[in-house]
Design a protein around this motif. Sequence first.
Motif, short mmCIF file in Angstrom:
data_model
loop_
_atom_site.label_atom_id
_atom_site.label_comp_id
_atom_site.label_asym_id
_atom_site.label_seq_id
_atom_site.Cartn_x
_atom_site.Cartn_y
_atom_site.Cartn_z
N PRO A 163 0.80 -1.29 -0.11
CA PRO A 163 -0.17 -0.07 0.17
C PRO A 163 0.91 1.19 0.12
O PRO A 163 0.32 2.41 0.35
CB PRO A 163 -0.80 -0.06 1.43
CG PRO A 163 0.25 -0.77 2.13
CD PRO A 163 1.16 -1.55 1.30
N GLY A 164 2.25 1.23 -0.31
CA GLY A 164 2.97 2.53 -0.24
C GLY A 164 3.34 3.13 -1.42
O GLY A 164 3.76 2.50 -2.44
N MET A 165 3.68 4.51 -1.64
CA MET A 165 4.15 5.02 -2.59
C MET A 165 5.38 6.09 -2.13
O MET A 165 6.20 6.17 -3.13
CB MET A 165 3.05 5.58 -3.51
CG MET A 165 2.59 6.93 -2.67
SD MET A 165 1.29 8.01 -3.95
CE MET A 165 -0.11 6.99 -3.88
N THR A 166 5.14 6.63 -1.08
CA THR A 166 6.31 7.46 -0.46
C THR A 166 6.53 6.73 1.10
O THR A 166 5.88 6.39 1.73
CB THR A 166 6.03 8.83 -0.35
OG1 THR A 166 5.13 9.10 0.50
CG2 THR A 166 5.37 9.52 -1.69
N CYS A 167 7.88 6.92 1.40
CA CYS A 167 8.19 6.73 2.78
C CYS A 167 9.41 7.63 3.08
O CYS A 167 10.36 7.83 2.48
CB CYS A 167 8.77 5.26 2.58
SG CYS A 167 8.98 4.33 4.15
N SER A 168 9.44 7.82 4.42
CA SER A 168 10.54 8.59 5.07
C SER A 168 11.68 7.42 5.57
O SER A 168 11.31 6.39 5.44
CB SER A 168 10.34 9.58 6.26
OG SER A 168 9.39 8.78 7.08
N LYS A 169 12.80 7.82 5.86
CA LYS A 169 13.84 6.98 6.13
C LYS A 169 14.27 7.28 7.38
O LYS A 169 14.14 8.59 7.99
CB LYS A 169 14.94 7.18 5.21
CG LYS A 169 14.62 6.84 3.75
CD LYS A 169 15.93 6.93 2.89
CE LYS A 169 15.61 6.82 1.69
NZ LYS A 169 16.68 6.93 0.72
N ILE A 170 14.86 6.47 8.31
CA ILE A 170 15.41 6.77 9.67
C ILE A 170 16.56 7.89 9.74
O ILE A 170 16.66 8.58 10.79
CB ILE A 170 15.69 5.44 10.45
CG1 ILE A 170 16.86 4.74 9.68
CG2 ILE A 170 14.50 4.65 10.61
CD1 ILE A 170 17.30 3.56 10.36
N ASN A 171 17.40 7.77 8.63
CA ASN A 171 18.52 8.80 8.53
C ASN A 171 17.88 10.04 7.92
O ASN A 171 18.65 11.01 7.89
CB ASN A 171 19.53 8.47 7.88
CG ASN A 171 19.12 7.77 6.15
OD1 ASN A 171 18.08 8.09 6.05
ND2 ASN A 171 20.14 7.66 5.44
N THR A 183 10.02 10.41 0.64
CA THR A 183 10.41 10.49 -0.91
C THR A 183 9.62 9.19 -1.48
O THR A 183 9.41 8.36 -0.56
CB THR A 183 11.50 10.70 -1.17
OG1 THR A 183 12.39 9.55 -0.26
CG2 THR A 183 12.44 11.96 -0.66
N GLU A 184 9.36 9.29 -2.67
CA GLU A 184 8.94 8.23 -3.48
C GLU A 184 9.78 6.88 -3.42
O GLU A 184 10.90 6.91 -3.42
CB GLU A 184 8.66 8.50 -5.04
CG GLU A 184 9.95 9.02 -5.63
CD GLU A 184 10.07 10.47 -5.84
OE1 GLU A 184 10.23 10.96 -4.77
OE2 GLU A 184 10.40 10.83 -7.01
N TYR A 185 9.05 5.72 -3.59
CA TYR A 185 9.72 4.52 -3.58
C TYR A 185 10.39 4.20 -4.65
O TYR A 185 10.25 5.05 -5.68
CB TYR A 185 8.71 3.44 -3.67
CG TYR A 185 7.91 2.85 -2.03
CD1 TYR A 185 8.02 3.70 -1.22
CD2 TYR A 185 7.63 1.63 -2.01
CE1 TYR A 185 7.35 3.56 -0.01
CE2 TYR A 185 6.92 1.32 -0.81
CZ TYR A 185 6.86 2.19 0.33
OH TYR A 185 6.47 1.71 1.29
N PRO A 186 11.65 3.29 -4.60
CA PRO A 186 12.35 3.18 -5.78
C PRO A 186 11.69 2.44 -7.01
O PRO A 186 10.68 1.74 -6.67
CB PRO A 186 13.60 2.13 -5.32
CG PRO A 186 13.52 2.41 -3.92
CD PRO A 186 12.05 3.03 -3.44
N ASN A 187 11.78 3.19 -8.12
CA ASN A 187 11.12 2.26 -9.37
C ASN A 187 9.64 2.69 -9.34
O ASN A 187 8.88 1.94 -9.96
CB ASN A 187 11.37 0.95 -9.56
CG ASN A 187 12.70 0.46 -9.35
OD1 ASN A 187 13.53 1.07 -10.31
ND2 ASN A 187 13.19 -0.22 -8.61
N VAL A 188 9.02 3.86 -8.58
CA VAL A 188 7.73 4.25 -8.62
C VAL A 188 7.62 5.57 -9.05
O VAL A 188 8.56 6.55 -8.35
CB VAL A 188 7.17 3.98 -7.35
CG1 VAL A 188 5.86 4.54 -7.08
CG2 VAL A 188 6.98 2.72 -6.92
#
Length: 365
Positions: A163-171, A183-188
Motif C-alpha cells: 500500500p505504499g508510494m512514499t516513505c521517510s527514512k530513519i536517517n 520521498t517516492e519508493y524506488p522504481n515508482v
Amino acid sequence: MPNIVLTRIDNRLVHGQVATQWCGAIGANLILVANDEVAGNKLRQGLMDMAAPSYAAMRYWSIEKTISTIHKASDKQLIFIVCETPQDVLRLVEQERCTALYGVPTMFVAELHHEDFDKFNLSSLRTGIMAGSVCPIETMKEVMDKMYMKDLISVYGLTETSPGMTCSKINHPIEKRTTTVGTEYPNVEVKIFNQETGKECGINEPGEICCRGYNVMIGYYKNQEATDQAIDKDGWLHSGDICMRTPDGYYKVTGRLKDMIIRGGENLYPREIEEFYLTNPKVRDVQVVGVPDEQYGEECCAWIILHKGETADEKEMKEYGYASIAKHKVPKYFLFVNEFPMNAAGKILKYKMREESLDRYNNQK
C-alpha cells in the motif's frame, strides 16, 4: 530462520480477517512483497511488534512484510499482535520487549493518553511506522519522545498502491520525518497534478498526488467503472489526496480533496488548522470539517478533545486562533467532544462529523 509468533488476544484469526475484510483492490503477492521490502529496508527491524490496525491492507502488509524481511531479521523474533485496546498493546510491548510498533495515528494517540501509560516500560522501542491517515506533527514528536521511537518513520499510500508510494527514512532529519511523508519508493513514479488543468504542479504548489508503477493495483474486483475512475489512460492512479512537493524532493500531504473547505473563494486545508490547534497545551486532539454557510459558502467547524482535567470554550479557542493565524482560518464553530466517530480500523469518519456538525448548526438557527 526467525521465530514467528502470532499473539491472539481477541480470538480472531488474522488470515481470516484479511480474507473477509479485503476491500476489493486486486494486486499480486510479489508486488506486495516488493513494496514492503522497501519499507523494511528503511527500518532494519530487530524484535518486532506488529500492532497493525484491522483494515485489510495493513494486516496483509504486516503478514507480507514478515516474509520480505526474514532475510534481514534471520536471528530475530517477529511478533504479530492482534488486539482490541491500547492497554493490550502497551502490555505486550513491555512483556515481549518489542523494538518496533506500527499503527495509525489514532492508535498512537490512544496509547499515549491511556490512563496507565506511565506504568508501562516501553524503553525497548526504537522504531516503527505511523501510517493509514495524515500523521499529526505533534503526535509524531510525542511518540518519538515518550515512546522512545526515535527512528519512527511514516509511509504514505493506499490499499490500491500495495500500500505504499512514499516513505521517510530513519536517517532523514527529524523535521522531515515529522512534517513530510518522505520521498517516492524506488522504481515508482509520483507526481502532483492540478485538478482543474491536469498539468503537473510546480514546487510547493498543492494538487492531487498520483502514482504510477509496479505497486499500482490491477483494478477493483469486477468493477471496471471504478477502476477507470481511479486509474487514468496513462496509468496514473489518482489518490484523492492533496499534496505538495518541497524543493528538496519531499512530499507533504495536506488533506483529502473532499475535505478541503472553500470559504468565500479561499481554499482552507483542515490539516493546517488542526496542526495549529494541536499546539494549544489544553488540546489533546482536533479535527476540522466544513459546514455550509449562507454568506461564505462554507465555514470551519473544529471538533476538539481536551486533555483530562482541562476546560475551554469557543471564545477561548477563537482568541487563541486570532492571535496567531489568519482570521479566515479560525473556525466559526467549536464542538468539545470526548471522542471522534471512527471505523473499526481507527480511521476518523469525517463525513459523519460533517453530518453531525450540520445537524447541530441547523438546530442553533
